[in-house]
Design an enzyme around this catalytic site. Structure first.
Site, PDB file in Angstrom:
ATOM      1  N   LYS A 137       0.812  -1.438   0.561  1.00 48.79           N
ATOM      2  CA  LYS A 137      -0.136  -0.264   0.244  1.00 48.79           C
ATOM      3  C   LYS A 137       0.733   1.249   0.047  1.00 48.79           C
ATOM      4  O   LYS A 137       1.862   1.064   0.508  1.00 48.79           O
ATOM      5  CB  LYS A 137      -0.663   0.480   1.370  1.00 48.79           C
ATOM      6  CG  LYS A 137      -1.988  -1.237   1.006  1.00 48.79           C
ATOM      7  CD  LYS A 137      -3.286  -1.016   1.829  1.00 48.79           C
ATOM      8  CE  LYS A 137      -4.601  -2.136   1.709  1.00 48.79           C
ATOM      9  NZ  LYS A 137      -5.499  -1.966   2.731  1.00 48.79           N
TER      10      LYS A 137
ATOM     11  N   ARG B 142      -3.551  -9.861   5.182  1.00 48.63           N
ATOM     12  CA  ARG B 142      -4.055  -9.946   4.173  1.00 48.63           C
ATOM     13  C   ARG B 142      -2.452  -9.077   2.753  1.00 48.63           C
ATOM     14  O   ARG B 142      -2.438  -8.298   3.228  1.00 48.63           O
ATOM     15  CB  ARG B 142      -5.002  -9.108   3.707  1.00 48.63           C
ATOM     16  CG  ARG B 142      -5.527  -9.429   2.217  1.00 48.63           C
ATOM     17  CD  ARG B 142      -6.767  -8.750   1.945  1.00 48.63           C
ATOM     18  NE  ARG B 142      -7.220  -8.133   0.842  1.00 48.63           N
ATOM     19  CZ  ARG B 142      -6.680  -7.647  -0.279  1.00 48.63           C
ATOM     20  NH1 ARG B 142      -6.007  -6.698   0.107  1.00 48.63           N
ATOM     21  NH2 ARG B 142      -7.758  -7.286  -1.414  1.00 48.63           N
TER      22      ARG B 142
HETATM   23  C1  PT1 Z   1      -7.977  -4.609   3.549  1.00 49.43           C
HETATM   24  C2  PT1 Z   1      -7.971  -4.593   1.718  1.00 49.43           C
HETATM   25  C3  PT1 Z   1      -9.041  -5.382   1.472  1.00 49.43           C
HETATM   26  N1  PT1 Z   1      -7.182  -4.326   1.073  1.00 49.43           N
HETATM   27  C4  PT1 Z   1      -9.241  -6.249   3.900  1.00 49.43           C
HETATM   28  N2  PT1 Z   1      -9.623  -6.358   2.234  1.00 49.43           N
HETATM   29  C5  PT1 Z   1      -8.452  -4.039   0.081  1.00 49.43           C
HETATM   30  N3  PT1 Z   1     -10.284  -6.874   4.583  1.00 49.43           N
HETATM   31  C6  PT1 Z   1      -9.084  -4.832  -0.178  1.00 49.43           C
HETATM   32  C7  PT1 Z   1      -2.985   2.333  -0.799  1.00 49.43           C
HETATM   33  O1  PT1 Z   1      -3.199   3.000  -0.432  1.00 49.43           O
HETATM   34  O2  PT1 Z   1      -7.005  -3.760   3.856  1.00 49.43           O
HETATM   35  N4  PT1 Z   1      -8.356  -5.283   4.160  1.00 49.43           N
HETATM   36  N5  PT1 Z   1      -9.682  -5.146   0.217  1.00 49.43           N
HETATM   37  C8  PT1 Z   1      -7.003  -3.210  -1.089  1.00 49.43           C
HETATM   38  N6  PT1 Z   1      -7.508  -1.335  -1.081  1.00 49.43           N
HETATM   39  C9  PT1 Z   1      -6.719  -0.973  -1.277  1.00 49.43           C
HETATM   40  C10 PT1 Z   1      -6.435   0.147  -0.136  1.00 49.43           C
HETATM   41  C11 PT1 Z   1      -5.261  -0.812  -2.090  1.00 49.43           C
HETATM   42  C12 PT1 Z   1      -5.295   1.040  -0.195  1.00 49.43           C
HETATM   43  C13 PT1 Z   1      -4.368  -0.153  -1.821  1.00 49.43           C
HETATM   44  C14 PT1 Z   1      -3.984   1.406  -0.871  1.00 49.43           C
HETATM   45  O3  PT1 Z   1      -2.276   2.283  -1.829  1.00 49.43           O
END
Ligand code: PT1
Length: 361
Positions: free
Chosen positions: A300, A335
Site C-alpha cells: 500500500k 492479507r
Molecule cells: C484490506 C483490503 C481489502 N485492502 C480487507 N480487504 C484492499 N479486509 C482490498 C493504498 O493506499 O486492507 N482489508 N480489500 C485494497 N485496497 C487498497 C487500499 C489498496 C489502499 C491500496 C491502498 O495504496
C-alpha cells in the site's frame, strides 16, 4: 457509538510454549503465542484524549469513574482465545493471499484466460502457504471506479468455482454487494470480506446473515473513489475502534453471532499517512473487540509515503515489516500479495520468538 475508556495491551512478549498460568505474569493476547503485562488506558473527555500505562491489576482495581466492570470485561475480550474460522485454528498468524480478478491484473488474454490465470495464481499462493485466498472483482484502491454487479459476478464466480474444485485453502470473496455474496456463497466461498462492513449495499446485512458465513468487517471512511481526499478523525485509533464496535453490535442485532465476525482497521481506506501509522502502532487495541483481527497493508501507498517507493511491486520489504508489526501485536490474519516472502518472514519471527524451531512443525 462512543466509549469513554479503552484498553490497549502494551508490554507484549512471546509466551513460553506451555505457560503455567500461576508462574507467568500477564495474560495471553487474543489466543496468540504472546502475553501482555500492562495496558494503556485511553480516556476520552469530549474531544480530548488522555493516555497512561498501568499494570493489569491497576486497570481492574482502580476506579475509572465509570466503575471497574468495563476494564475487567475488556481484559477478558483481549485475552480469550478466538474460535476457529471456517475450521482454521487462529492460534497464530495466518496468511490470506490476494487474488485480484480485475482487467488490470490478468488482462493479457480474453475472459477465459483471465479466469484461468487467476485460478493458477490462487493455486500458487496456496502452495506457498496461504491458508485463505481472497478473491476480488472490484478494486477498492483509492480512486478506483465502481464495477456493476453483473461484471463483478462474471469476474469472480468462475475463479471461486475453479479454486473450490482444486484446493483446500479457504476462499473469501472481497465484495460490497449482496448479490455477489449470495452467489459466491452458493459457489462454495467460506468467508465474506466487505471493505464497507456491510454498509454499502442495503441488502448486504441480510445476505450475509442468511449465508451463515463468517464476515470480515473493515473500517473505511468514505467511498474508495474519494476516500483519501480529506479524511477527518477526532482520534483515529479510537474512532476506528468505535466504528468497528458499532458494526459488531449491528451485526449481532441482525442475527450474526460474534463468533462469525472478524474486524479490520482498514489501512489506506480514508486515512492519511499519520492516520495509517497511528493505527499500525495501536493494532493491539482492536483485540478488545473480542474477535479475530485482519491486517491489510501489503504494497500500500503508506509504504511509499514512509520510504519513497513509487512502484507497488517494489514495496515487498515494507510489506513484510508491516506483517511483522501485525504479528507482534497478535493480528490473526495477514492479507498479502507476496505469500512466499511473508511465510518466510513469519516463520523466522515465530521460531525466533519461541526460541524453538519446533513451532514450525
Ligand atoms: C484490506 C483490503 C481489502 N485492502 C480487507 N480487504 C484492499 N479486509 C482490498 C493504498 O493506499 O486492507 N482489508 N480489500 C485494497 N485496497 C487498497 C487500499 C489498496 C489502499 C491500496 C491502498 O495504496
Amino acid at each position: 457509538m462512543q466509549r469513554s475508556i479503552y484498553l490497549r495491551p502494551v508490554g507484549i512478549f512471546p509466551a513460553p510454549a506451555d505457560p503455567d498460568e500461576a508462574t507467568f505474569a500477564g495474560l495471553p493476547l487474543a489466543g496468540q503465542p504472546l502475553r501482555f503485562t500492562t495496558v494503556e488506558i485511553a480516556e476520552r473527555h469530549g474531544s480530548r484524549v488522555s493516555r497512561r500505562i498501568v499494570t493489569l491489576g491497576d486497570a481492574v482495581e482502580r476506579d475509572w469513574g465509570r466503575g471497574t466492570i468495563d476494564a475487567a470485561r475488556d481484559l477478558e475480550a483481549l485475552s480469550a482465545p478466538r474460535p476457529r474460522l471456517a475450521g482454521l485454528a487462529l492460534d497464530r498468524p495466518r496468511i490470506m493471499g490476494i487474488v485480484n480478478v480485475t482487467p488490470d491484473s490478468f488482462s493479457d488474454g480474453g475472459q477465459h484466460d483471465e479466469a484461468q490465470n487467476a485460478i493458477a495464481h490462487g493455486l500458487k499462493l496456496a502452495e506457498e502457504g496461504a491458508e485463505i485466498l481472497d478473491i476480488g472483482g472490484e478494486s477498492t484502491r483509492p480512486g478506483a471506479d465502481y464495477v456493476p454487479v453483473e461484471e463483478e459476478l462474471r469476474r469472480v464466480l468462475p475463479v471461486i468455482e475453479g479454486l473450490r474444485a482444486r484446493t483446500d485453502a479457504l476462499i473469501s470473496v472481497d465484495t460490497r454487494k449482496a448479490e455477489v455474496m449470495r452467489r459466491a456463497a452458493a459457489a462454495g466461498a467460506d468467508i465474506l470480506n466487505d471493505v464497507s462492513a456491510l454498509t454499502h449495499d442495503p441488502e448486504a446485512m441480510t445476505a450475509a446473515a442468511e449465508s451463515g458465513l463468517p464476515i470480515i468487517l473493515m473500517h473505511a471512511q468514505g467511498d474508495p473513489r474519494t476516500m483519501n481526499d480529506n479524511p477527518q478523525y477526532s482520534d483515529v485509533v479510537l474512532d476506528v475502534f468505535d466504528y468497528l464496535e458499532g458494526r459488531i453490535l449491528v451485526c449481532e442485532a441482525a442475527g450474526i453471532p460474534r463468533a462469525k465476525l472478524i474486524t479490520d482497521p482498514g489501512i489506506g481506506f480514508g486515512k492519511h499517512l499519520h492516520h495509517n501509522v497511528a493505527v499500525m502502532a495501536a493494532l493491539s487495541q482492536y483485540h478488545a473487540l473480542g474477535v479475530p483481527m485482519l491486517l491489510g497493508a501489503s504494497r500500500k501507498k503508506l509504504i511509499d509515503h514512509i520510504s519513497d517507493v513509487p512502484n507497488p511491486r517494489d514495496r515487498v520489504p515494507g510489506s513484510l515489516a508491516a506483517a511483522l508489526v501485525g504479528a507482534a501485536q497478535g493480528v490473526q490474519i495477514i492479507r498479502v500479495h507476496d505469500v512466499a516472502a511473508t511465510r518466510q518472514a513469519l516463520n523466522v519471527w515465530r521460531a525466533s520468538a519461541a526460541g524453538s524451531e519446533k513451532v514450525l512443525a
